[in-house]
Design a protein around this motif. Structure first.
Motif, short mmCIF file in Angstrom:
data_model
loop_
_atom_site.label_atom_id
_atom_site.label_comp_id
_atom_site.label_asym_id
_atom_site.label_seq_id
_atom_site.Cartn_x
_atom_site.Cartn_y
_atom_site.Cartn_z
N ALA A 145 34.46 46.05 24.24
CA ALA A 145 33.76 44.76 24.23
C ALA A 145 34.48 43.76 23.33
CB ALA A 145 32.33 44.97 23.74
N GLY A 146 34.40 42.50 23.70
CA GLY A 146 34.92 41.44 22.86
C GLY A 146 36.17 40.75 23.35
N GLY A 147 36.98 41.43 24.17
CA GLY A 147 38.19 40.82 24.69
C GLY A 147 37.90 39.91 25.88
N PRO A 148 38.89 39.14 26.34
CA PRO A 148 38.67 38.22 27.46
C PRO A 148 38.08 38.85 28.72
CG PRO A 148 40.72 37.67 26.37
CD PRO A 148 40.22 38.95 25.73
N PRO A 149 38.56 40.02 29.19
CA PRO A 149 37.94 40.59 30.40
C PRO A 149 36.45 40.86 30.22
CG PRO A 149 40.02 41.69 29.94
CD PRO A 149 39.70 40.86 28.74
N ASP A 150 36.08 41.33 29.02
CA ASP A 150 34.68 41.61 28.73
C ASP A 150 33.86 40.32 28.69
OD1 ASP A 150 32.48 43.46 27.58
OD2 ASP A 150 32.67 41.91 26.03
N VAL A 151 34.35 39.32 27.97
CA VAL A 151 33.61 38.07 27.83
C VAL A 151 33.46 37.38 29.18
CG1 VAL A 151 33.59 35.79 26.76
CG2 VAL A 151 34.34 37.77 25.44
N ALA A 184 56.82 34.45 18.61
CA ALA A 184 55.80 35.30 19.23
C ALA A 184 55.50 34.86 20.65
CB ALA A 184 54.52 35.30 18.41
N PHE A 185 55.16 35.84 21.45
CA PHE A 185 54.55 35.63 22.76
C PHE A 185 53.18 36.30 22.71
CE2 PHE A 185 58.79 34.86 24.60
CZ PHE A 185 58.51 33.96 25.63
N THR A 186 52.12 35.56 22.99
CA THR A 186 50.80 36.15 23.13
C THR A 186 50.09 35.45 24.30
OG1 THR A 186 49.55 34.61 21.72
CG2 THR A 186 50.64 36.48 20.62
N ALA A 187 48.93 35.97 24.64
CA ALA A 187 48.07 35.21 25.54
C ALA A 187 47.67 33.93 24.81
CB ALA A 187 46.84 36.03 25.92
N LEU A 188 47.24 32.95 25.53
CA LEU A 188 46.94 31.64 24.92
C LEU A 188 45.77 31.68 23.93
CD1 LEU A 188 47.62 28.62 24.88
CD2 LEU A 188 46.08 28.33 26.83
N PRO A 189 44.63 32.29 24.26
CA PRO A 189 43.44 32.14 23.41
C PRO A 189 43.64 32.47 21.94
CG PRO A 189 42.81 33.09 25.51
CD PRO A 189 44.31 33.04 25.50
N PRO A 190 44.31 33.57 21.55
CA PRO A 190 44.40 33.89 20.12
C PRO A 190 45.24 32.91 19.32
CG PRO A 190 44.87 35.82 21.49
CD PRO A 190 44.91 34.63 22.39
N ALA A 191 46.06 32.11 19.99
CA ALA A 191 46.97 31.22 19.28
C ALA A 191 46.49 29.77 19.22
CB ALA A 191 48.35 31.26 19.94
N ILE A 192 45.48 29.43 19.98
CA ILE A 192 45.07 28.02 20.14
C ILE A 192 44.76 27.36 18.81
CG2 ILE A 192 43.27 26.50 21.04
CD1 ILE A 192 43.10 28.30 23.49
N ALA A 193 43.89 27.97 18.01
CA ALA A 193 43.43 27.32 16.78
C ALA A 193 44.58 27.02 15.83
CB ALA A 193 42.38 28.19 16.09
N ASN A 194 45.46 27.98 15.62
CA ASN A 194 46.55 27.78 14.67
C ASN A 194 47.58 26.78 15.17
OD1 ASN A 194 46.34 29.50 12.17
ND2 ASN A 194 45.89 31.04 13.73
N ILE A 195 47.75 26.68 16.48
CA ILE A 195 48.67 25.67 17.01
C ILE A 195 48.06 24.29 16.86
CG2 ILE A 195 49.72 24.81 19.15
CD1 ILE A 195 50.14 27.75 19.95
N LYS A 196 46.77 24.16 17.13
CA LYS A 196 46.10 22.87 16.97
C LYS A 196 46.13 22.40 15.52
CE LYS A 196 42.93 22.75 20.89
NZ LYS A 196 41.50 22.70 21.33
N GLU A 197 46.01 23.35 14.60
CA GLU A 197 45.99 23.01 13.18
C GLU A 197 47.39 22.80 12.60
OE1 GLU A 197 43.81 26.22 11.47
OE2 GLU A 197 41.95 25.70 12.52
N GLY A 198 48.43 23.09 13.39
CA GLY A 198 49.79 22.88 12.92
C GLY A 198 50.36 24.04 12.13
#
Length: 323
Positions: free
Chosen positions: A40-46, A202-216
């Motif tokens: 539970a908790g990952g994108p497929p689950d949510v 790094a290469f990751t899926a988009l969701p885990p990186a969004i906040a840190n990229i937006k914050e610079g």
């Protein structure tokens, strides 16, 4: 006599059609489960829980999620493959469903023979990002930097055989890069390592990186999709960055066990499409870094086959294997 035969055939067809319609009209008449092959908790689950909630409301029957984690998703996939093909067990696949047959020496399912496609549900690109200290402001500059410094740089990826990992290997193969691969047990750890500068790329899926990229805190260089992501519209696609043929998405979609009646699959497809078009569902998916991506069952089947072939080539060329 041939008139009698034709009459009997017509009658049989009408009866079959009526039965099919009745079956569709009565479905579902008891709870439906969606098997998710991860914890539970990952994108497929949510995503499954969002869809399940809305289908429950639409059908007047409980649609619930069962998590069957283990063996990179293979445990839950095998459970779904063995389920009765009656429409009351569905399976939320992710990209590993199509990669694992190449990645593992043996998997307990056949992705084509054991399942019937229902619909693609949601898609999210992978993203290439770097620590701000990396002197590269574009993908081309990063490629040039790595080529000038063979073996010096490393990239983080969330798990061996994941599409972010394969995105990194695809880039390495296409441009002959001497770039060290560092696997982690999850995207959050890969992001944390890059934030600390331990693995500057790094290469990751988009969701885990969004906040840190937006914050610079991290610099997004490109997403691996055909179009930009609504979650990070300022980040170009790989093609826009001058690096074509690098498309790779993390996708989730619904499958049913092979042999599930076509009218039931059509009903699930139709109602899932309606659910995914709801404004609040779109909003919740966008917040996760995903976008709704509805298809017909046939279109989804073609996508699955093309993804299997694509990643098989990368897995073999990069000599990736999990025993």
């Amino acid at each position: 006599m041939h008139w009698i035969v034709r009459g009997l055939a017509l009658g049989a067809a009408l009866v079959a059609g009526a039965a099919s319609h009745a079956q569709d009209a009565s479905y579902p008449n008891h709870p439906v489960r969606i098997i998710v092959p991860f914890a539970a908790g990952g994108p497929p689950d949510v995503i499954s829980r969002i869809v399940a909630q809305k289908l429950s409301e639409r059908w007047g029957q409980q649609v619930y999620v069962e998590n069957h984690p283990g063996a990179g998703g293979n445990t839950g996939t095998a459970t779904a493959a063995r389920a009765a093909p009656d429409g009351y067990t569905l399976y939320m696949m992710s990209t590993g469903f199509m990669v694992n047959p190449s990645l593992y020496a043996k998997v307990p399912y056949d992705p084509i023979k054991d399942f019937a496609p229902v619909t693609l549900a949601a898609a999210s690109p992978n993203i290439l990002f770097v620590h701000p200290s990396v002197p590269a402001l574009s993908v081309k500059e990063l490629i040039d930097l790595i080529k000038r410094n063979p073996g010096k740089y490393s990239y983080a990826q969330p798990s061996t055989g994941s599409t972010p990992h394969l995105s990194g290997e695809l880039l390495k193969l296409q441009y002959g890069l001497d770039l060290v691969t560092v696997p982690f047990n999850g995207a959050s750890l890969a992001v944390t390592s890059t934030l600390a500068g331990h693995t500057p790329i790094a290469f990751t899926a988009l969701p885990p990186a969004i906040a840190n990229i937006k914050e610079g805190n991290l610099r997004g260089l490109a997403v691996t999709a055909a179009k930009r992501s609504a979650a990070l519209p300022e980040v170009p696609t790989m093609a826009e960055a001058g690096v074509p043929d690098q498309e790779a998405e993390t996708i989730n979609g619904l499958l049913a066990p092979a042999g599930t009646a076509g009218d039931i699959i059509a009903r699930i497809n139709r109602d899932t499409a309606a659910v995914l078009s709801l404004p609040d569902v779109k909003e919740r998916l966008t917040a996760l870094g995903f976008e709704p991506a509805v298809t017909t069952p046939a279109e989804f089947g073609v996508r699955i086959k093309s993804e299997i072939a694509k990643w098989d080539k990368v897995v073999r060329a990069a000599h990736i294997r999990i025993e």
